[in-house]
Write a protein that holds these residues in place. Structure first.
Motif: not given
Length: 222
Positions: A114-118, A139-145, A147-150
């Protein structure tokens, strides 16, 4: 053996609108000539019919005929454009595409990307993956910054075993420092399996999703 009625009906089904209009106009023009000839034969010699009226009607028939021919040419051009577009659409088949959907297809071993955008930085961001029954499998934690993350899910359950093949959905819960929920855009990478051309717009089958061409964000060569 196909009888005459069935054959005629079948040919009419596959005629274009321009062809049907041309055939109808030809029949109408034949009827007009028959009526005109009959009227001329039975007119009163002492009070002949006004020829201007027939001239105007002939001009109208000519105008309609030209419009139908224009429509037929446009239909031919549209068909050629469609054929060219179909050839280009075929190049999508078998490739991976990134589409704005939260659900993807797990083949049993490779997981899902998946790719997500904050839009803004999050204080807290967690992933939750559910199967098609609605059960949480990861379940897990993701990037909080911002921008776009994979996010690449390896396809494994919490016990380390591979999840069964099937459709899985990603849900992202993100909050800012004040505890307010943040919206996060999600896209999934899946294989383009087929293209449906029966409608006015091509519909791509990308993994478990049906998407239009303008929804494909990115196309991968491998």
């Amino acid at each position: 053996m196909v009888d005459g009625v069935s054959a005629t009906s079948s040919s009419q089904t596959y005629q274009t609108a321009g062809d049907r209009s041309a055939a109808s106009l030809a029949n109408d023009f034949d009827d007009f000539l028959v009526l005109l000839t009959t009227q001329l034969q039975h007119q009163d010699p002492m009070d002949p019919m006004d020829s201007n009226q027939f001239t105007q009607q002939l001009v109208q028939f000519s105008g309609v005929e030209q419009q139908i021919k224009t429509n037929q040419n446009l239909e031919t051009l549209a068909a050629l454009t469609m054929m060219s577009n179909q050839s280009s659409l075929a190049s999508y088949l078998g490739k991976d595409a990134l589409v704005p959907r939260p659900n993807g297809e797990h083949d049993g071993t490779n997981g899902i990307m998946w790719r997500y955008h904050n839009e803004t930085a999050a204080e807290k961001l967690t992933f939750e993956i559910r199967n098609d029954q609605g059960d949480v499998v990861h379940t897990s934690d993701g990037e909080k910054a911002a921008g776009v993350h994979d996010f690449q899910w390896d396809g494994k359950l919490e016990n380390g075993e591979f999840a069964p093949a099937g459709e899985y959905t990603l849900k992202i819960a993100a909050e800012d420092a004040g505890g307010q929920k943040l919206e996060t855009g999600i896209a999934v990478r899946s294989r383009v399996q087929s293209v449906d051309l029966t409608g006015t717009e091509a519909v791509f089958v990308v993994g478990p999703n049906l998407v239009s061409q303008n929804e494909i964000i990115q196309l991968f060569s491998e």
